[in-house]
Design a protein around this motif. Sequence first.
Motif, PDB file in Angstrom:
ATOM      1  N   GLY A 152       0.781  -1.131   0.061  1.00 20.56           N
ATOM      2  CA  GLY A 152      -0.037   0.146  -0.011  1.00 20.56           C
ATOM      3  C   GLY A 152       0.678   1.444  -0.077  1.00 20.56           C
ATOM      4  N   VAL A 153       2.141   1.112  -0.085  1.00 19.93           N
ATOM      5  CA  VAL A 153       3.156   2.239  -0.117  1.00 19.93           C
ATOM      6  C   VAL A 153       4.021   2.377  -1.395  1.00 19.93           C
ATOM      7  N   THR A 154       3.810   3.384  -2.176  1.00 24.19           N
ATOM      8  CA  THR A 154       4.786   3.417  -3.437  1.00 24.19           C
ATOM      9  C   THR A 154       5.893   4.347  -2.963  1.00 24.19           C
ATOM     10  N   THR A 155       7.117   3.733  -3.357  1.00 25.20           N
ATOM     11  CA  THR A 155       8.387   4.544  -2.894  1.00 25.20           C
ATOM     12  C   THR A 155       8.808   4.767  -4.504  1.00 25.20           C
ATOM     13  N   VAL A 156       9.162   6.302  -4.639  1.00 25.01           N
ATOM     14  CA  VAL A 156       9.706   6.614  -5.825  1.00 25.01           C
ATOM     15  C   VAL A 156      11.023   6.982  -5.748  1.00 25.01           C
ATOM     16  N   LYS A 157      12.123   6.607  -6.405  1.00 26.18           N
ATOM     17  CA  LYS A 157      13.715   7.116  -6.631  1.00 26.18           C
ATOM     18  C   LYS A 157      13.770   7.628  -7.961  1.00 26.18           C
ATOM     19  N   CYS A 158      14.372   8.805  -7.883  1.00 21.69           N
ATOM     20  CA  CYS A 158      14.791   9.321  -9.285  1.00 21.69           C
ATOM     21  C   CYS A 158      16.015  10.163  -9.079  1.00 21.69           C
ATOM     22  N   LEU A 159      16.806   9.796 -10.470  1.00 19.88           N
ATOM     23  CA  LEU A 159      18.031  10.579 -10.404  1.00 19.88           C
ATOM     24  C   LEU A 159      17.896  11.691 -11.821  1.00 19.88           C
ATOM     25  N   MET A 160      18.420  12.782 -11.550  1.00 16.27           N
ATOM     26  CA  MET A 160      18.284  13.844 -12.651  1.00 16.27           C
ATOM     27  C   MET A 160      19.524  14.326 -13.097  1.00 16.27           C
ATOM     28  N   SER A 161      19.807  14.852 -14.257  1.00 18.14           N
ATOM     29  CA  SER A 161      21.164  15.180 -14.636  1.00 18.14           C
ATOM     30  C   SER A 161      21.006  16.611 -14.673  1.00 18.14           C
ATOM     31  N   HIS A 162      22.059  17.349 -13.714  1.00 21.87           N
ATOM     32  CA  HIS A 162      22.005  18.850 -13.747  1.00 21.87           C
ATOM     33  C   HIS A 162      23.358  19.321 -13.007  1.00 21.87           C
ATOM     34  N   PRO A 163      24.057  20.085 -13.587  1.00 21.94           N
ATOM     35  CA  PRO A 163      25.305  20.499 -12.988  1.00 21.94           C
ATOM     36  C   PRO A 163      25.273  20.987 -11.628  1.00 21.94           C
ATOM     37  N   MET A 164      24.120  21.694 -11.233  1.00 21.25           N
ATOM     38  CA  MET A 164      23.872  22.126  -9.764  1.00 21.25           C
ATOM     39  C   MET A 164      24.794  23.096  -9.459  1.00 21.25           C
ATOM     40  N   GLU A 165      25.179  24.116 -10.064  1.00 21.00           N
ATOM     41  CA  GLU A 165      26.008  25.072  -9.836  1.00 21.00           C
ATOM     42  C   GLU A 165      25.427  26.001  -8.612  1.00 21.00           C
ATOM     43  N   THR A 166      26.286  26.405  -7.540  1.00 20.84           N
ATOM     44  CA  THR A 166      25.915  27.212  -6.650  1.00 20.84           C
ATOM     45  C   THR A 166      25.734  28.817  -6.910  1.00 20.84           C
ATOM     46  N   GLY A 167      26.794  29.022  -7.927  1.00 16.53           N
ATOM     47  CA  GLY A 167      27.082  30.278  -8.160  1.00 16.53           C
ATOM     48  C   GLY A 167      28.521  30.907  -7.195  1.00 16.53           C
ATOM     49  N   LEU A 168      28.824  30.024  -6.491  1.00 17.57           N
ATOM     50  CA  LEU A 168      29.807  30.393  -5.447  1.00 17.57           C
ATOM     51  C   LEU A 168      31.119  29.742  -5.723  1.00 17.57           C
ATOM     52  N   ARG A 169      31.066  28.790  -6.681  1.00 19.37           N
ATOM     53  CA  ARG A 169      32.458  28.393  -7.174  1.00 19.37           C
ATOM     54  C   ARG A 169      33.187  29.139  -8.095  1.00 19.37           C
ATOM     55  N   LYS A 170      34.415  28.907  -8.066  1.00 25.60           N
ATOM     56  CA  LYS A 170      35.345  29.690  -9.051  1.00 25.60           C
ATOM     57  C   LYS A 170      35.846  28.856 -10.098  1.00 25.60           C
ATOM     58  N   ASP A 171      36.096  29.211 -11.435  1.00 27.56           N
ATOM     59  CA  ASP A 171      36.644  28.447 -12.479  1.00 27.56           C
ATOM     60  C   ASP A 171      38.190  28.501 -12.080  1.00 27.56           C
ATOM     61  N   SER A 172      38.613  26.928 -11.909  1.00 26.22           N
ATOM     62  CA  SER A 172      39.793  26.909 -11.563  1.00 26.22           C
ATOM     63  C   SER A 172      40.865  27.532 -12.484  1.00 26.22           C
ATOM     64  N   LYS A 173      40.929  27.835 -13.962  1.00 24.77           N
ATOM     65  CA  LYS A 173      41.636  28.560 -14.813  1.00 24.77           C
ATOM     66  C   LYS A 173      41.369  29.956 -14.731  1.00 24.77           C
ATOM     67  N   SER A 174      40.309  30.504 -14.967  1.00 26.18           N
ATOM     68  CA  SER A 174      40.338  31.836 -15.157  1.00 26.18           C
ATOM     69  C   SER A 174      39.792  32.557 -13.871  1.00 26.18           C
ATOM     70  N   GLY A 175      39.731  31.741 -12.713  1.00 20.11           N
ATOM     71  CA  GLY A 175      39.226  32.521 -11.450  1.00 20.11           C
ATOM     72  C   GLY A 175      38.294  33.269 -11.430  1.00 20.11           C
ATOM     73  N   GLU A 176      37.174  32.989 -12.358  1.00 24.36           N
ATOM     74  CA  GLU A 176      36.219  33.799 -12.435  1.00 24.36           C
ATOM     75  C   GLU A 176      34.915  32.793 -11.636  1.00 24.36           C
ATOM     76  N   LEU A 177      34.020  33.639 -11.338  1.00 22.54           N
ATOM     77  CA  LEU A 177      32.790  32.827 -10.931  1.00 22.54           C
ATOM     78  C   LEU A 177      31.853  31.993 -11.576  1.00 22.54           C
ATOM     79  N   ILE A 178      31.872  30.930 -11.265  1.00 21.01           N
ATOM     80  CA  ILE A 178      30.757  30.204 -12.297  1.00 21.01           C
ATOM     81  C   ILE A 178      29.477  30.473 -11.970  1.00 21.01           C
ATOM     82  N   PRO A 179      28.625  30.902 -12.725  1.00 21.48           N
ATOM     83  CA  PRO A 179      27.288  31.649 -12.575  1.00 21.48           C
ATOM     84  C   PRO A 179      26.275  30.440 -12.166  1.00 21.48           C
ATOM     85  N   ALA A 180      25.626  30.715 -11.074  1.00 23.07           N
ATOM     86  CA  ALA A 180      24.687  29.654 -10.415  1.00 23.07           C
ATOM     87  C   ALA A 180      23.478  29.090 -11.541  1.00 23.07           C
ATOM     88  N   HIS A 181      23.520  27.979 -11.600  1.00 23.10           N
ATOM     89  CA  HIS A 181      22.550  27.109 -12.508  1.00 23.10           C
ATOM     90  C   HIS A 181      22.231  25.891 -11.600  1.00 23.10           C
TER      91      HIS A 181
END
Lengths: 123, 104
Positions: B13-42
């Motif tokens: 009588g209980v349905t369990t749903v599990k799912c996986l999505m494909s997405h980069p999940m960028e916070t907007g706080l991370r810096k690109d290791s080469k350019s040093g610029e912030l990676i936009p939130a996504h």
Amino acid sequence: ADWNEAAFKAKEMPEALSALVGSESAERDGRIHIKAPDIAENGAVVPVTVEAEIDGVTSIAIFAEKNQTPLIAAFELGPNAMPFASTRIKMAETADVTAVVKAGDQVFRNSRTVKVTIGGCGG
Amino acid sequence: MSDIKIRAKSKNGVTTVKCLMSHPMETGLRKDSKSGELIPAHFIQEVVCKAKGEVVMTASWSGGVSKNPYLSFKFAGGAEGDPVEITWTDNRGQTQSATTTISS
């Protein structure tokens, strides 16, 4: 439901809680079970499962208290949903993972410390 | 084609749903290791989960959810063959949806 910008952008736990549930504090309650590793080797992927043995749960929220913005996820439950939510979160450093459960106008919380050996917020 | 993988299983009588999505999940706080610029939130902001056309759960997320997000939830009822639909919307207004049927 609209994305709660004030709650998600809040940098401190009380502020986030207040924006989300309208109250800065909540009673600690052992009926909220948080499943998470004691030690997370990779802070980028920390599995967290929250389950509550409370009737009439309407929402579950997950916070990582020391992240730059503590509120990670808020789940609004429909009438048929069980008080259960599971996902994987990022943790910047060792901190309490807090679950806040709302049942009608009552708010409960519980926490569990997760030790992070490598932070997950890049930099 | 959708990148969302969903499994829905009904038991006692209980349905369990599990799912996986494909997405980069960028916070907007991370810096690109080469350019040093912030990676936009996504990141995914909202996930709506429906069973047989009715909303079971709505998840609101920050960029604090891990890359390629995993989500699991449970609901009372749900019969074999019933449709379960997952739709996400991210902070750039992109959206993706997938449907599966409940198995037992």
